[in-house]
Enzyme design. Sequence first.
Site, PDB file in Angstrom:
ATOM      1  N   HIS A 177       0.130  29.592  12.613  1.00 20.45           N
ATOM      2  CA  HIS A 177      -0.194  29.240  13.999  1.00 20.45           C
ATOM      3  C   HIS A 177      -0.425  27.743  14.124  1.00 20.45           C
ATOM      4  CE1 HIS A 177      -1.815  33.602  14.571  1.00 20.45           C
ATOM      5  NE2 HIS A 177      -0.506  33.523  14.733  1.00 20.45           N
ATOM      6  N   LYS A 221       0.855  -1.201   0.000  1.00 23.85           N
ATOM      7  CA  LYS A 221       0.000   0.000   0.000  1.00 23.85           C
ATOM      8  C   LYS A 221       0.885   1.243   0.000  1.00 23.85           C
ATOM      9  CE  LYS A 221      -0.223  -0.765   4.971  1.00 23.85           C
ATOM     10  NZ  LYS A 221      -1.062  -1.150   6.105  1.00 23.85           N
ATOM     11  N   GLY A 278       8.932  37.204  14.538  1.00 23.71           N
ATOM     12  CA  GLY A 278       9.766  36.993  15.723  1.00 23.71           C
ATOM     13  C   GLY A 278      11.102  37.682  15.653  1.00 23.71           C
ATOM     14  N   ASP A 301      14.750  27.932  10.206  1.00 26.37           N
ATOM     15  CA  ASP A 301      13.788  28.144  11.291  1.00 26.37           C
ATOM     16  C   ASP A 301      14.247  27.427  12.562  1.00 26.37           C
ATOM     17  OD1 ASP A 301      11.075  28.939  12.319  1.00 26.37           O
ATOM     18  OD2 ASP A 301      10.826  26.773  12.390  1.00 26.37           O
ATOM     19  N   TYR A 338      19.176  39.949  -7.061  1.00 24.65           N
ATOM     20  CA  TYR A 338      18.345  39.324  -8.099  1.00 24.65           C
ATOM     21  C   TYR A 338      17.707  40.355  -9.039  1.00 24.65           C
ATOM     22  CZ  TYR A 338      18.629  34.631  -6.081  1.00 24.65           C
ATOM     23  OH  TYR A 338      19.089  33.402  -5.657  1.00 24.65           O
ATOM     24  N   ARG A 372      -7.430   4.274   1.906  1.00 26.28           N
ATOM     25  CA  ARG A 372      -6.729   3.615   0.801  1.00 26.28           C
ATOM     26  C   ARG A 372      -7.482   2.392   0.290  1.00 26.28           C
ATOM     27  NH1 ARG A 372      -1.079   3.338   3.965  1.00 26.28           N
ATOM     28  NH2 ARG A 372      -2.613   2.787   5.567  1.00 26.28           N
ATOM     29  N   GLY A 373      -8.112   1.651   1.221  1.00 24.82           N
ATOM     30  CA  GLY A 373      -8.864   0.462   0.814  1.00 24.82           C
ATOM     31  C   GLY A 373     -10.010   0.806  -0.118  1.00 24.82           C
TER      32      GLY A 373
END
Length: 1092
Positions: free
Chosen positions: A751, A58, A309, A257, A364, A66-67
Amino acid sequence: MSAKAISEQTGKEFLYKYICTSAAVQNRFFYSRVTTETDWNRLTQEHPWLLTERLVVKPDQLIKRRGKLGLVGIDLDLQGVKEWLKDRFMKETTVGKAKGVLKNFLIEPFVPHTQEEEFYVCIYATREGDHVLFHHEGGVEVGDVDAKAQRLMVAVNEKLTEDQVKEHLLTNVSEDKKGVLSNFIVGLFNLYEDLYFTYLEINPLVVTEGGVYVLDMAAKIDATADYICKAKWGDVEFPPPFGREAYPEEAYIADLDAKSGASLKLTLLNPRGRIWTMVAGGGASVVYSDTICDLGGVDELANYGEYSGAPSEQQTYDYAKTILSLMTREKHPEGKVLIIGGSIANFTNVAATFKGIVRAIKDYQGPLKEHEVTIFVRRGGPNYQEGLRVMGEVGKTTGIPIHVFGTETHMTAIVGMALGHRPIPNQPPMDAHTANFLLNASSSAKTPASTRTASFSEPRSPTDATPAKKCKAGLPAAKATTLFRKNTKSIVWGMQTRAVQGMLDFDYVCSREEPSVAAMVYPFTGDHKQKFYWGHKEILLPVYKSMADATKKHPEVDVMISFASLRSAFDSTVEAMQYPQIHTIAIIAEGIPEAQTRKLIKMADEKGVTIIGPATVGGIKPGCFKIGNTGGMLDNILASKLYRPGSVAYVSRSGGMSNELNNIISRTTDGVYEGVAIGGDRYPGSTFMDHVLRYQDTPGIQMIVVLGEIGGTEEYKICQGIQEGRITKPVVCWCIGTCATMFTSEVQFGHAGACANQASETAMAKNQALRDAGAYVPKSFDELGDVIRTVYDELVADGTIVPAQEVPPPTVPMDYSWARELGLIRKPASFMTSICDERGQELIYAGMSITEVFKEEMGIGGVLGLLWFQRRLPRYACQFIEMCLMVTADHGPAVSGAHNTIVCARAGKDLVSSLTSGLLTIGDRFGGALDAAAKQFSKAFDSGMLPMEFVNKMKKDGKLIMGIGHRVKSINNPDMRVQILKDFVKQHFPSSQLLDYALDVEKITTSKKPNLILNVDGFIGVAFVDLLRTCGGFTRDEADEFVEIGALNGIFVLGRSMGFIGHYLDQKRLKQGLYRHPWDDISYVLPEHMSM
């Protein structure tokens, strides 16, 4: 984000490793993975059971049902698995609205069983506790388990027992299976708790005579608990939702991050799209995505992401260049737009972050012009005017169309401009500069009288100052209606001096009689005093090592503001709640595990404590109190008139959006009475309804604004409150996240709680329910301000709100550091330096980043060249410097410097003292001949004096030739150090005129006495002059200046320090005792006049 889905393979691995149950769990670790990199021969060697067992295959890509979709191959042999995969592997498949490629499969042993042996079990978290669902008929046709399953809620801090399972969940199970199932479910629940799962579903769970089999499993874990569970989890891979590819750029930003205290998020939705966003703030990022989708841009929206932040300039540069790189890979026939948006920041220096974006735009600029990119910018917050200025300037200098707007423009107005739905103003009106507010408040902080109301004077009813009411024993304590008053005092946990100073400035501008901060708690230093400003005056606030001392000495305190880290926030909050005087706690930290937050909520409810947060900026009550950085700096406090109460109270999840609400409400009404940001986590300490009911019961509040969000069901309680008549004041409400239903795959917003797990949690469903209940709901966030204005005007018209006269606030001096940041003042620096700069993201040596230093393999010689000579020296010059350090490193223990170091070490002195003792002996007589030799030989050579003339002159003047002579070495016993250096110089230096001159002098001096050789000090001195003069990096004057200021002696000092340290360590290692010089080595004589 906290709750993240894991693959079935990862979930089963956790279960097999750590479940504790007497039930016989079968097929442990019997699974194999098939990907594009799979080698079938190797796979069968590693998993030989693949050749003997019947198999199930599977996809393992977070696909539900999935079944039902025909995506499970059952009862196959290995060849059958390969045949089954041929039709599906690397093929595009549609699941719901999502299209994706099947490329990760799981193979497991097939388990023969009957339908009666299939069961369904699921555990999931809610605010109050964990729900266990069980159904005796599991499998593909399980149907609506919410309606059919037996259900048991295990409250926070409580344990699940086998008796409870049997009584409440297993009523339809045969007796012979109850024991096994109850034991397994209890073990599963304990695993769920220990490994910080938030969701765990097994369907079917098969129980046969042979044991328990976990066939299909889906799970989510709380990713914020990584620091707790790392040892058990290991490195968890979080797959993307089906239909969305995992991009390396997303992983790069996720890595940034993880290494940063800031928040950096990026999700690619459509890399070919023409609409790109770079938004500051978790809430704001959702609002911008909503607005783009509302205006028909959903199919062209390329990405979702946010930065917040207070990221540094370098971090913002790295984030921006990633987005610019992505958006300039494929051209779009209509060109592209980049929306650099954001709400009004509370504490992020907008100019600093924009400088990072500007650097990326400059890098850029070619591709951006080639791809016809137009940029729209809207931002507010600390130093935003400077940020907007530099953004506008880069548009002019690069020729890229950049349209810049500040707080005078509605937050999402630039979306309409970017998508062609509204005109772009030629010269948008600009708000006054930060400095104008602070330095001339009397002329800029006035408000027209018609916009002020009678709520200016806060009602001083007796209930306004009452703390939480005492309740009968055994019942939870009632929470206070009024959290903050004019005389509220707080304790700040953490050394957050900037936030505290912001609170004191707010207090002063609100004309409070005393500061709202009574003390600070910081366990990592001893008790001391910290200096702050109260208006023009300096004051001292106490800092305590423990909360116990702080509460004992300040019994008037009833608020704690916690800046504790995500790792220590739980413990510090639990401790604070042990003191009955604390009624309100604000938890700023983001990333606290949900299980810990729920424990805090339960404890707070029992003790009658109101928690604001976690993951919040806090809240503000104009004229009374503000939490930490809420409301931003003084310019925003004054612009949004937060120094006195208005008539409108609001509650939001987002901290940045709360500041945007301050701005909107101040422009459309008489201002804010109170505002709270409850935080973006799934389980905030206090809810929307908690604060809406407080506002309903507060006389000074005439209307309520709620900024809801996708995820959770809290907004429905507001609907119920309105319908039941508990809430009678007008409520204006908008839930952000309406774009989520338009995306083809699941997107986790900024969030942790912003994710809909069912249809009722979507923003659209909640907005409609609020509208039906009687709340004022705009059509979009764009119209929120208009609806607030309409409701407010109606309240003024019917006399509910009566205009009153505005009173200007007192002026507050600007901090020196901030005035300098704004460019308002200048001051001569006390120090100047030109060799090193540690202020940025990376250490800089003479203009060269430390990364480049290592990348270029510059070595010690290269670094010394940068720091001493401010030049990048040639390779041979760096090698020569390193050779000089090596040959001067040591010359045995008998020389004066080493001797002093040894004596000091044996006297028990520390390394620095012993080293200093040795270094103090360096001078003209020992080791300090480098500079003197360089000066003497240079002067003679430059004046055209012949070597013989130089020797004769020095003899006539009675002066020693520095650098000539050695106590041990001679022309017949040469110093190999000098020989090694000489060979190198002759081979690599472009010219060695001064060295040749010195060697000619040596021929003359050694003819008189064989030990009058050019010693190592002299050699280095003259060779260094040749180096400085001929390497091409210095003018003649610069080279001579370095000799004159003593640079060459530094070579001996630096080199010999290595030897002195070696002698110190050697003496300590040999444990040598105090040195006393032997008598027989001292000649004791009488004074001369007595011996005569």
